[in-house]
Write an enzyme that holds these catalytic residues in place. Structure first.
Site, PDB file in Angstrom:
ATOM      1  N   HIS A   1      55.003 -91.801 -82.679  1.00 30.67           N
ATOM      2  CA  HIS A   1      55.519 -92.759 -81.700  1.00 30.67           C
ATOM      3  C   HIS A   1      55.143 -92.336 -80.275  1.00 30.67           C
ATOM      4  O   HIS A   1      54.581 -93.134 -79.501  1.00 30.67           O
ATOM      5  CB  HIS A   1      57.040 -92.843 -81.849  1.00 30.67           C
ATOM      6  N   GLU A   2      55.423 -91.085 -79.933  1.00 28.75           N
ATOM      7  CA  GLU A   2      55.138 -90.627 -78.577  1.00 28.75           C
ATOM      8  C   GLU A   2      53.637 -90.552 -78.305  1.00 28.75           C
ATOM      9  O   GLU A   2      53.198 -90.728 -77.162  1.00 28.75           O
ATOM     10  CB  GLU A   2      55.798 -89.266 -78.333  1.00 28.75           C
TER      11      GLU A   2
ATOM     12  N   HIS B   1      52.500 -93.795 -76.878  1.00 31.11           N
ATOM     13  CA  HIS B   1      52.739 -93.825 -75.436  1.00 31.11           C
ATOM     14  C   HIS B   1      51.644 -93.051 -74.695  1.00 31.11           C
ATOM     15  O   HIS B   1      51.122 -93.496 -73.667  1.00 31.11           O
ATOM     16  CB  HIS B   1      54.084 -93.191 -75.106  1.00 31.11           C
TER      17      HIS B   1
ATOM     18  N   GLU C   1      56.183 -99.731 -75.042  1.00 29.32           N
ATOM     19  CA  GLU C   1      56.741 -99.589 -76.387  1.00 29.32           C
ATOM     20  C   GLU C   1      55.865-100.294 -77.428  1.00 29.32           C
ATOM     21  O   GLU C   1      55.840 -99.889 -78.598  1.00 29.32           O
ATOM     22  CB  GLU C   1      58.168-100.131 -76.434  1.00 29.32           C
TER      23      GLU C   1
END
EC number: 3.4.17.19
Length: 503
Positions: free
Chosen positions: A269-270, A273, A299
């Protein structure tokens, strides 16, 4: 380095020079904030909070310099190209927001949120709601004051001014429509999927999973996902996050000996980003136009990685041997079981651990509470009861007496990030729309992914989203990237395809 401008644009050049200086201060602020959450010893807290408050006041003073208004006016009359005009638009927006707030309020807010976030890390494990309330109420009071001043300045509702900071142009009236639509079909879909999954056999990976082995796996996954380790690093914190600046992106995750998936999926997930940040338009990197357009779009990148890719059967075929390599063989690592495990729908208390279908309920709950907090319809002391009532309604669960896994579970409110939570579900909607557009343009996308080639996804996102920064306002960026403004129908189609398809 700032992109060159023509000599006949002296006002614009001066604005660009000032924003380059602000970018350097923002770099220091970001790294100090990352260190505060990931590395700083406890006794450094008061000094760090004071330093960040001082830096925040200094930067606010530069953003509100009376000379800026005239420079912005003159620059608007100069011969600028499209990128420069977009940059000027973002400069004006920043100036408009900054001048609505006095420096003393900005400094007080920075100090209060630094103290609250640090205390939260200690109080949450102890389930100490009373102690948390003491440090949280000042944060809320200051957020309300900021919201009211911005509302007076912008002609919006107090909550909408905070939402606009994270998702420019979005209003709660539009959110209410999007979330009302979700409520009409999502509960039924959750019920259908849970009934369908009731007879499935799902094996949970059996630990312990050594922390160092988890870390090696995370680093390998980041490499495969294209993270540039010359411009960033991975560390550990209480709550996973991405920070830093495009030149130096700092990611964190958290580890549990008995659950490798929490850390792995959080890292993926990160990394989404991070890829956005590392691939913003470098020619403009010190300027506002080079920033990510919105947090909903941000997001959408993390969820493109975590939800769209990491739960794709083709991706799990590649992940399975990596798990065996790092932790040894076990039946739970079979790709088909991983698919069932990572698409298992089961309502739970914790947002960051929620499955793809029930996650929006967590966002709706937080959105409705924080909107009422900022608008003054709800007081901080009443949050646990309202949280429990909403949790029962939306997910059939109770959190009474368990504030640790209820309103204290997230770092956002202690940090003063009121208005952020809706961005998660907006991001899920956008990411579904991006992949729908990719499949229209490349009908063989799933076959390409099955060969282990993720590059077409990275190329599409890089060209349509990452490299554009804030050149376009959000609705136009979505239109240019995918052929339409945000359309939540893509999100519903994605969920039905993944969870109800026979394939």
């Amino acid at each position: 380095m700032t992109a060159p401008a023509a000599p006949e644009t002296p006002a614009y050049l001066e604005l660009a020079r000032r924003h380059e200086r602000l970018h350097r201060f923002e770099h220091l602020e970001s790294i100090a904030g990352w260190d505060q959450a990931a590395m700083m010893p406890p006794k450094g807290q008061e000094a760090r909070a004071a330093a960040l408050a001082e830096l925040g006041a200094l930067m606010h003073g530069q953003r509100t310099d009376p000379a800026l208004a005239a420079l912005l006016e003159r620059a608007g009359q100069e011969p600028l190209d499209d990128w420069q005009r977009a940059n000027l638009r973002e400069m004006r927006r920043e100036h408009r927001l900054a001048t609505a707030l006095p420096t003393a309020l900005v400094e007080a807010s920075t100090l209060a949120t630094s103290r609250c976030e640090h205390a939260w890390r200690r109080l949450r494990p102890a389930n100490d709601w009373a102690g948390f309330l003491e440090v949280f109420e000042p944060v809320l009071d200051l957020a309300r004051e900021q919201a009211q001043r911005l509302a007076d300045h912008q002609g919006l509702s107090p909550y909408d001014t905070l939402l606009d900071r994270f998702e420019p142009g979005m209003r709660s009236a539009e959110l209410d429509g999007l979330f009302s639509d979700l409520r009409t079909w999502l509960p039924s879909l959750v019920s259908q999927v849970r009934e369908r999954q009731a007879g499935e056999v799902v094996l949970v990976p059996q630990g312990p999973f050594p922390i160092e082995a988890q870390r090696r796996l995370n680093l390998e996954m980041m490499r495969r996902l294209g993270f540039d380790f010359e411009a960033g690093r991975l560390d550990e914190s209480t709550h996973p996050f991405s920070g830093g600046v495009p030149e130096d992106v700092r990611l964190t995750t958290r580890y549990q000996l008995d659950d490798l998936m929490q850390s792995l999926l959080g890292t993926i997930h990160e990394t989404g980003h991070a890829r956005y940040e590392q691939n913003l338009p470098w020619a403009w990197i010190t300027q506002p136009v080079a920033r990510a357009r919105s947090f909903g779009l941000h997001e959408s990148q993390s969820l493109s990685f975590e939800m769209q890719l990491a739960r794709h059967p083709a991706f799990l075929q590649q992940l399975a041997p990596l798990l065996v390599e790092h932790f040894g063989a076990q039946p739970a690592f079979e790709p088909g079981n991983l698919q069932r495990l990572l698409t298992r729908v089961h309502p739970g208390h914790i947002r960051v651990d929620a499955d793809e279908l029930t996650y929006p309920a967590h966002v709706i709950l937080r959105y409705e509470i924080e909107r009422d907090l900022i608008e003054g319809r709800l007081q901080a002391r009443d949050i646990p009861a309202v949280w429990d009532e909403s949790m029962r309604t939306l997910l059939g669960l109770s959190t009474l007496g368990n504030e640790r896994d209820g309103p204290m579970q997230d770092v956002h409110w202690p940090s003063g990030y009121f208005g952020y939570f809706p961005c998660y579900t907006l991001g899920a909607m956008y990411s579904a729309q991006w992949f729908a557009a990719m499949r229209r343009e490349r009908p063989d996308l799933d076959a390409v992914l099955a060969r282990g080639d993720l590059q077409p996804v990275f190329d599409w996102l890089g060209e349509r989203i990452w490299s554009q920064g804030s050149r376009w306002e959000t609705a136009e960026l979505a239109q240019r990237a995918s052929g339409a403004r945000l359309d939540p129908a893509h999100f519903r189609a994605h969920l039905e395809r993944r969870y109800l398809s026979e394939n």
